[in-house]
Design an enzyme around this catalytic site. Structure first.
Site, PDB file in Angstrom:
ATOM      1  N   TYR A  76       0.898  -1.735   0.047  1.00 11.36           N
ATOM      2  CA  TYR A  76      -0.207   0.340  -0.505  1.00 11.36           C
ATOM      3  C   TYR A  76       0.946   1.555   0.488  1.00 11.36           C
ATOM      4  CZ  TYR A  76      -3.853   3.085   1.578  1.00 11.36           C
ATOM      5  OH  TYR A  76      -4.747   4.633   2.200  1.00 11.36           O
ATOM      6  N   THR A 124     -12.660   5.304   7.641  1.00 12.34           N
ATOM      7  CA  THR A 124     -13.162   4.504   6.533  1.00 12.34           C
ATOM      8  C   THR A 124     -13.783   3.664   7.056  1.00 12.34           C
ATOM      9  OG1 THR A 124     -11.380   4.308   5.426  1.00 12.34           O
ATOM     10  CG2 THR A 124     -12.125   6.408   5.595  1.00 12.34           C
TER      11      THR A 124
END
Length: 263
Positions: free
Chosen positions: A153, A190
């Site tokens: 990531y 999120t």
């Protein structure tokens, strides 16, 4: 940059940070195209935001950003319906560190965002009928500082940081009055973050959830409203170009750049 009447395209706009960005832009009286892979959530978000901000100010387009055909179709449809595009927020992204997931993370986060960046440069350019504007690529503090639990990531986000800074000093951007900036938040509340914090083993390496949670506690967690306010600041200030806006719970928002050697 006055946002009233401007047209924005936000990828990953159906939920999480993307929805926050879309709503912040609508509050500033812009028009927004929400592009997202999740059609069910996208349609529901479109309906909700239309009720709040007007039917003619919001549209949803299903889009897999790893598909060149689908992604360009969103740009074309946005231009046809809203008359042009002034702002592109390349926000869509995923996490995935396992053998089964890491290549998809590269495909979405790096290749997909680069595809959105290249399309934005084309559709905002004066050469192709555009009117200039601002591109904001959503990277991450993980692309600037090492995150021992999410190397893939972080690598994808570091790549986007470098590509954005290259385009920001290009003649193509200067000639078409296109600004490019980076939004680099730390952890944000999120759905993707919540899965990681809850122990989704595909999101991290090492298998030590206690260590992951301790890392999260040390860094802190932003709200989507925090990051959306940072986006609006980038857009409104026309002196911002080629900059990285670092957003973290404990340090606040800090604009910076990385020293580069002239070539």
């Amino acid at each position: 940059m006055h946002l009233v009447g401007k047209v924005a395209l936000v990828t990953g706009g159906a939920s999480g940070m993307g929805r926050g960005f879309a709503e912040a832009l609508l509050k500033a009286a812009a028009k927004v195209c929400i592009a997202d892979f999740n059609a069910e959530t996208g349609v529901a978000t479109e309906s909700d935001l239309r009720q709040q901000y007007g039917h003619d100010n919001v549209m949803f387009s299903k889009c897999n950003i790893t598909s060149a055909t689908e992604f360009e179709a969103v740009f074309k449809r946005t231009k046809e319906i809203f008359g042009g595009i002034d702002i592109v927020v390349n926000n869509a992204g995923i996490g995935g560190e396992t053998d089964e997931k890491w290549e998809q993370t590269v495909d979405v986060n790096m290749k997909g965002t680069l595809r959105g960046l290249r399309l934005a440069m084309y559709y905002l350019s004066a050469e192709h009928g555009g009117r200039g504007g601002c591109i904001v690529n959503v990277a991450s503090m993980a692309g600037l500082n090492p995150n021992p639990f999410s190397p893939v990531y972080g690598c994808t986000k570091a790549g986007i940081i470098h590509a954005t800074r290259c385009y920001a000093v290009s003649e193509a951007a200067k000639n078409s009055n296109i600004r490019l900036n980076l939004l680099c938040p730390a952890f944000v509340d999120t759905p993707m973050f919540r899965r990681m914090a809850a122990g989704d083993a595909t999101q991290t390496i090492g298998g030590d959830q206690t260590a992951v949670n301790a890392f999260i506690e040390r860094i802190g967690v932003l709200s989507t409203e925090d990051v959306s306010a940072a986006l609006i600041d980038i857009l409104k200030d026309e002196t911002r170009n080629g900059l990285i806006l670092r957003c973290a719970k404990k340090t606040g928002n800090v604009y910076s750049t990385l020293t580069v050697q002239d070539v």
